[in-house]
Structures are given as C-alpha cells and as structure tokens.
Design an enzyme around this catalytic site. Structure first.
Site, PDB file in Angstrom:
ATOM      1  CB  CYS A   2      -0.940   0.116   1.185  1.00 37.48           C
ATOM      2  SG  CYS A   2      -2.102  -1.235   1.329  1.00 37.48           S
ATOM      3  NE  ARG A  28       4.584   1.931  -0.350  1.00 37.51           N
ATOM      4  CZ  ARG A  28       5.666   1.638   0.342  1.00 37.51           C
ATOM      5  NH1 ARG A  28       6.848   1.835  -0.177  1.00 37.51           N
ATOM      6  NH2 ARG A  28       5.575   1.156   1.553  1.00 37.51           N
ATOM      7  CD1 TRP A  73      -0.383  -6.150  -3.478  1.00 36.38           C
ATOM      8  CD2 TRP A  73      -0.352  -6.735  -1.321  1.00 36.38           C
ATOM      9  NE1 TRP A  73      -0.028  -7.469  -3.402  1.00 36.38           N
ATOM     10  CE2 TRP A  73       0.005  -7.861  -2.104  1.00 36.38           C
ATOM     11  CE3 TRP A  73      -0.399  -6.875   0.063  1.00 36.38           C
ATOM     12  CZ2 TRP A  73       0.313  -9.099  -1.538  1.00 36.38           C
ATOM     13  CZ3 TRP A  73      -0.093  -8.105   0.620  1.00 36.38           C
ATOM     14  CH2 TRP A  73       0.260  -9.197  -0.185  1.00 36.38           C
ATOM     15  CG  ASN A  99       1.942   0.694   4.072  1.00 41.80           C
ATOM     16  OD1 ASN A  99       1.633  -0.464   3.795  1.00 41.80           O
ATOM     17  ND2 ASN A  99       3.200   1.113   4.041  1.00 41.80           N
ATOM     18  N   GLY A 100      -0.047  -1.085   6.338  1.00 38.24           N
ATOM     19  CA  GLY A 100       0.399  -1.960   7.419  1.00 38.24           C
ATOM     20  C   GLY A 100      -0.731  -2.861   7.878  1.00 38.24           C
ATOM     21  CD  GLU A 469      16.258 -12.964  -9.174  1.00 37.46           C
ATOM     22  OE1 GLU A 469      15.695 -13.341  -8.145  1.00 37.46           O
ATOM     23  OE2 GLU A 469      15.927 -11.931  -9.798  1.00 37.46           O
ATOM     24  CE  LYS A 473      12.979 -10.773 -11.149  1.00 43.57           C
ATOM     25  NZ  LYS A 473      13.662 -10.393  -9.962  1.00 43.57           N
ATOM     26  CD  GLU A 476       8.993 -10.754  -9.663  1.00 45.72           C
ATOM     27  OE1 GLU A 476       8.356 -10.242  -8.743  1.00 45.72           O
ATOM     28  OE2 GLU A 476      10.234 -10.656  -9.765  1.00 45.72           O
ATOM     29  CG  HIS A 492      19.236 -36.722  -6.724  1.00 44.64           C
ATOM     30  ND1 HIS A 492      19.689 -37.989  -6.404  1.00 44.64           N
ATOM     31  CD2 HIS A 492      20.339 -36.007  -7.081  1.00 44.64           C
ATOM     32  CE1 HIS A 492      21.005 -38.019  -6.525  1.00 44.64           C
ATOM     33  NE2 HIS A 492      21.423 -36.838  -6.950  1.00 44.64           N
ATOM     34  CE  LYS A 586      11.159  -2.381  -6.587  1.00 49.82           C
ATOM     35  NZ  LYS A 586      11.637  -3.697  -7.042  1.00 49.82           N
TER      36      LYS A 586
HETATM   37  C1  AGP Z   1      11.818  -9.444  -6.884  1.00 53.71           C
HETATM   38  O1  AGP Z   1      11.622  -9.492  -8.243  1.00 53.71           O
HETATM   39  C2  AGP Z   1      10.670  -9.511  -6.053  1.00 53.71           C
HETATM   40  N1  AGP Z   1       9.645  -8.654  -6.428  1.00 53.71           N
HETATM   41  C3  AGP Z   1      10.867  -9.706  -4.564  1.00 53.71           C
HETATM   42  O2  AGP Z   1      11.293 -11.021  -4.439  1.00 53.71           O
HETATM   43  C4  AGP Z   1      11.832  -8.781  -3.774  1.00 53.71           C
HETATM   44  O3  AGP Z   1      13.142  -9.022  -4.153  1.00 53.71           O
HETATM   45  C5  AGP Z   1      11.613  -9.024  -2.276  1.00 53.71           C
HETATM   46  O4  AGP Z   1      10.314  -8.689  -1.922  1.00 53.71           O
HETATM   47  C6  AGP Z   1      12.600  -8.275  -1.405  1.00 53.71           C
HETATM   48  O5  AGP Z   1      12.454  -6.895  -1.501  1.00 53.71           O
HETATM   49  P1  AGP Z   1      13.549  -5.915  -0.928  1.00 53.71           P
HETATM   50  O6  AGP Z   1      14.787  -6.147  -1.713  1.00 53.71           O
HETATM   51  O7  AGP Z   1      12.993  -4.561  -1.118  1.00 53.71           O
HETATM   52  O8  AGP Z   1      13.760  -6.269   0.511  1.00 53.71           O
END
Ligand code: AGP
Length: 591
Positions: A2, A28, A73, A99-100, A469, A473, A476, A492, A586
C-alpha cells in the site's frame, strides 16, 4: 504494501496533487485507490477498485488545500470499493489512510461496535478513524486524539489522518515507512516513498518508529507517540533525480531498469574502499556471519555463500529472512547479521534485525534506498546506488547487491583491487551486451517459447541461486510455471517433469563446474527437453545458445541479465503488464 500520500500547504489543488503523486507509488499496490479532500469543513471521499494510474486527476482539481490518498494491496478484506481507503469515522468527520496491519483490530472492532460504531468494510484499518472519533470525546485536540488512538493499535502502521474542523494533517508510524517532503514554497508532503513528491521537493525528513507529525502546511512538529514529547528533526537532501524515477522512452519500468544496468553496476562497485575494508574485517572477526534477505535479495545472499567460500575461503550462513528463526539461538554479541534489501523496508528483514540487535549482534545493511528503515537502523550500511527501482521485478538492485557482496569477499581475501577491476570490467561487458541486437535475439527466443506453460532453469555453484532467481523473475511477470534447480539435483526427482520440448535453460560459466552442468544439460536433452544454454561458449548440449561474455567469478551477474530480458518479453508477449504482476507489490512491509 500500500502507498499513502498526503499534502497540506499553499497549493489549492491538493486533491489533484495527491492523486498525481500517488501514481508514482503504484508499485506498492494496485488493487484499488482512494482520496479524501478537505473542502471548507467537509471531507469528500472518492474511492474505487482498479489501478490509480487509470484515474483522471482532473476530476479532483477543485480547490482544496489538504488531501490524503491511498493505493491498495489488499491484506484484510477483498478487493472491493468498500474495503478501499480512505476509511471514515461513523460521523464521517475523520478520514484515514493506512499502510500496514493492525493486529488487534478484531478486539478493537468488537469493543467499538459495542459503543455504537458502525463498520462498512472488512478491513483492519477502519478501526482507526473510529478509535480517533472515540478519543475526541476526551479532547478537542485532533492530534492528541490520533496519538491516543495509535497507542491502542498493535502491529505495523503508517497512517495519515484528517478531520473536518482541524487545519492539521496528522501522520504516525510504527513499522511502516513514512517520509515528509519539505518545501518552504508549497508546504508539507507526507508519503510512503519519495517519488510521490519528488516533483516538488528533494528535502526530506524521515519519521522513525513510534513517531508522529502534525502539520498545518506552514510548520511541522515531530513528537513521540508514546509520550507526546516534541523533538527537532534533521532535514536531508536526497540525491535521486526525478528523471531517474521516470520511465523515459521505455514502455515499462522493468525494461528501463534492466537497461540501467549499463551504469548501475559500476556505481555499485565504486564504493569507498576504506568502508569495504572495515566491513570485510568485521566479517572476518565475527563469530558467525548470517545473511538474510527475501525473494531476489535472498538469492543475492545465497550467491554470496559461494563468493565468500570460493573467493575468501570464509563460511557464512544464509537463510531467507522469513526462515531466520532457525538461527536465532546461534546469535551472540560477537555475531554479525548482513541484511540485503532493495527497498530497505521489508518486514521479515526488519524482524531479523530486531532479533539480532536484541542479542547484541551487529547489523550490516546493503540497501538501495537511502534513508529507508533498514539503512537507518543498521550499525553499518552500504548503498548499492542503483537509483530508484520502480518495477516490482527486481533487476538492477540484484546485480548491485551481487557486486557489493563480491567486492567484500575480495576485500576479505586481501584482493580488493583485483575484485574491483574484475567487477568494473564485467560492468563494461554488460554495457556492451545490452545492445539492440542482443535484446532482439532474446525477444525472438521469448516469441518461440511464449506458449509453453512450464520452464526449468538449472545452474551450479553461484549459477544455482541465479537459476532460482531466474525462476522468480519468469514466474512473477509472465506467470509461466518456472522452477530453478541445482543441476546435480535433477536426477534426484525434477527430471521427471521434463516432457518433449520442455524449455530448459542452463546457466553456464567457464569454470571448474562447467563440465558438470553441461552433463546435466545433456541429460535434459536426452529426455527430449529443448535446451537453451546461457553460456560464454556454444556446446552440443544446447539446442539454442544465448551468448554471454566470460566474466570469471562474476559470471552470476552476467548470466542473469538475458533471463531478466526473457522474463520481460515473455510477460509482454503473453499480454501481461510486467510492471504490475498479479498478486504482488514491490515493498513487502507485512510479515
Ligand atoms: C523481486 O523481483 C521480487 N519482487 C521480490 O522477491 C523482492 O526481491 C523481495 O520482496 C525483497 O524486496 P527488498 O529487496 O525490497 O527487501
């Protein structure tokens, strides 16, 4: 998650201003939006489901000198108009954005209902305006009522509150970020993140946990929520520019930020050498070094286990921040916790820091956002200097994090200069690599596999966390089912998933594990996979070859880049908006 943004000051278009500004915080949360504008002694609330970017701010251009806005969010309560913020008191005189999470909201809600308050939403937030309304029965001062209400709330919050008869905008924070933008010409801006008001000012004041502010647009008071005691606050000039925070000619922030890596890696490498040596020494001396991060930042931590082992002959322990509990009992005064975060606001990371500090351990932060909570609360902090990262998918922050971690590993081995040279050469190789022909080559690959619903990525050594990673990517932004594996683990179990023409990407370097990962790729090919090698040299194991420069120990930084581009194009070609992935936001400021 948010975003919140409020303004009070001389400008007469506060409603329009907060709507335009909060569009910059859409990363956000983008489930729903809302705004409350104060006109005379009325508060007018407008809210709805959908993206704030689709809202025409012109409709809020009418005169108003105080307004608050929200982009949501969803956590408590589904995505409905009723659950969108702002929320108001029973008599509609108080409006709040939040927010929270208010953890004790059920209990507060029951108590308030018994006192006759009517609730219109399923959110935790709605208890706040009702609590303030209740407190206003004991005081005429709006700020005092907000303070008393905050003292009853448990959990994490950043709130903005306004009242029909008070000229002041009141904000408070415990756990979620809140920053004041100061402009002698315009007044005061208060937001979850700086891009909301960057157009007006780059002078900021950060709220710390347990602090609140009260402003009428001409002056501002910082005080403790607990005691009400006022205190001065330092003004800080931020270095990020408005251009850096904008998309420019790119269709999406994600691609803009992938391309930013032409310069951002070199900026991350150009750290103060003395500071890097101090950090390296702290790791050497520590009795137990632990690294935590979430998501992509967590993968940087994991890769650093290999950097520290191979380059510095030093053992460190990685855990995703949400799983760090496993290590709590190992933490001592002599331990060191390294936290990695782009935003500097991730709740699980902050929690890990809190535990480490309570045990007397020292905390080193590697962050992108200067002045973020993690940056300010750590004992030492290194900035990766990637510039604003707006796309939900983290790209340039990752390569910055990897570069700084690798630099520290080299410093521990007494080879800082050698590490710096390697990383700057790698940055320059990446600069060359990110050319239009290369991007088109990967776009073509995306076109050829865009219909596939499963995709696997393998790697070994530091390319293993990069395989994980890569999966994040692709998942998401394109919603393709992607999974990363250690090449050696395939046989395995995971190899059973491979069907005829399943795309399988192998991340390969030119090092001592090359033979092994190529064997794993051949195993995949033998089961009918369409193998795609991301490698400095071609090999018969690959059906398709994505050439990358040979970067030696820095290969992880190089190999992830074509995957970032592939994820972007898979998203676009599958009709997704890469900047606003489904169900994600984010900054993850809730646990
Ligand atoms: C990355 O593509 C993601 N959206 C997510 O995993 C992100 O890296 C994670 O939420 C950590 O965020 P930060 O680096 O702001 O702590």
């Amino acid at each position: 998650m948010c975003g919140i943004f409020g303004y009070v000051g001389k400008r007469t278009n506060a409603g329009q201003l907060v709507i335009d500004g909060i569009k910059n915080l859409e990363y956000r949360g983008y489930d729903s939006w809302g705004v409350a504008c104060k006109r005379g002694e009325n508060i007018l609330v407008e809210k709805n489901t959908g993206k704030i970017s689709g809202v025409d701010s012109q409709q809020f251009a009418e005169e108003c000198m105080q307004a608050i806005a929200h982009t949501r969010w969803a956590t408590h309560g589904g995505v409905t108009k009723e659950n969108a913020h702002p929320h108001v008191s029973t008599d509609s005189t108080i409006a709040v954005v939040h927010n929270g999470i208010i953890e004790n909201y059920q209990q507060l809600r029951d108590e308030l209902k018994k006192k006759g308050h009517t609730f219109l939403s399923e959110t935790d937030t709605e208890v706040i305006p009702h609590l303030i309304e209740e407190e206003l029965q004991n005081t005429e001062d709006f700020a005092s009522a907000v303070r008393s209400a905050c003292k009853r709330c448990e959990g994490r919050y950043a709130i903005l509150a306004m009242h029909t008869t008070s000229q002041t905008l009141v904000a408070a924070r415990t756990g979620s970020p809140l920053i004041v933008g100061v402009s002698p010409e315009d007044g005061y801006f208060i937001a979850s993140d700086i891009p909301a008001f960057m157009e007006y000012t780059r002078t900021v004041q950060y709220l710390d946990d347990g602090e609140m502010v009260v402003t009428d647009g001409q002056s501002i008071l910082f005080m403790s929520i607990e005691t009400g005691e006022e205190h001065p606050k330092r003004e800080i000039e931020i270095t990020w520019t408005i251009e850096e925070a904008q998309k420019g000619d790119f269709d999406h922030f994600m691609m803009k930020e992938i391309m930013d890596q032409k310069e951002s890696i070199a900026r991350a490498v150009n750290q103060d050498e003395e500071q890097i040596r101090v950090v390296a020494e702290a790791i050497s001396k520590a009795r137990g070094t632990f690294l935590v991060g979430c998501g992509t930042a967590g993968k940087a931590c994991m890769a650093s286990e290999y950097f520290f082992s191979v380059i510095a002959d030093h053992h460190v322990n990685f855990a995703p921040a949400s799983e760090f509990k496993l290590y709590h009992h190992f933490l001592k005064q002599e331990s060191l916790l390294i936290v990695i975060s782009q935003s500097g606001e991730t709740a699980d990371v902050l929690e890990a820091m809190k535990v480490a500090k309570s045990k007397g351990a020292k905390v080193l932060a590697i962050v992108n956002v200067e002045g973020s909570t993690i940056d300010r609360e750590a004992d030492y902090s290194l900035l990766i200097n990637a510039g604003p990262e707006r796309a939900v998918a983290s790209t340039k922050a990752l390569t910055g994090q990897l570069a700084v971690l690798m630099l520290i590993a080299y410093a521990m081995a007494g080879k800082l200069r050698e590490g710096k040279t390697l990383l700057l050469e790698t940055a320059s190789l990446i600069n060359d690599m990110l050319n239009p022909r290369y991007i088109r080559r990967i776009e073509d690959l995306a076109e050829s596999i865009k219909e596939k619903e499963d995709l696997y990525i393998i790697g070994k050594s530091w390319n293993y966390p990069m395989a994980l990673e890569s999966a994040i990517k692709i998942q998401e932004v394109s919603n393709v089912h992607a999974e990363g594996f250690a090449g050696g683990e395939l046989k395995h179990g995971p190899i059973a998933l491979v069907e005829d023409k399943t795309p399988c990407i192998a991340l390969v370097g030119n090092d001592e594990v090359t033979t092994d990962i190529l064997s794993n790729t051949i195993e995949l090919k033998a089961r009918g996979a369409q193998t795609i090698g991301v490698s400095p040299s071609n090999n018969e194991a690959f059906d398709e070859w994505i050439k990358v420069p040979d970067a030696g120990h820095a290969q992880a930084l190089v190999n992830i880049i074509p995957i970032q581009i592939l994820a972007y194009f898979l998203a676009v070609k599958r009709g997704k908006d890469p900047d606003m992935p489904r169900n994600l936001a984010k900054s993850v400021t809730v646990k």
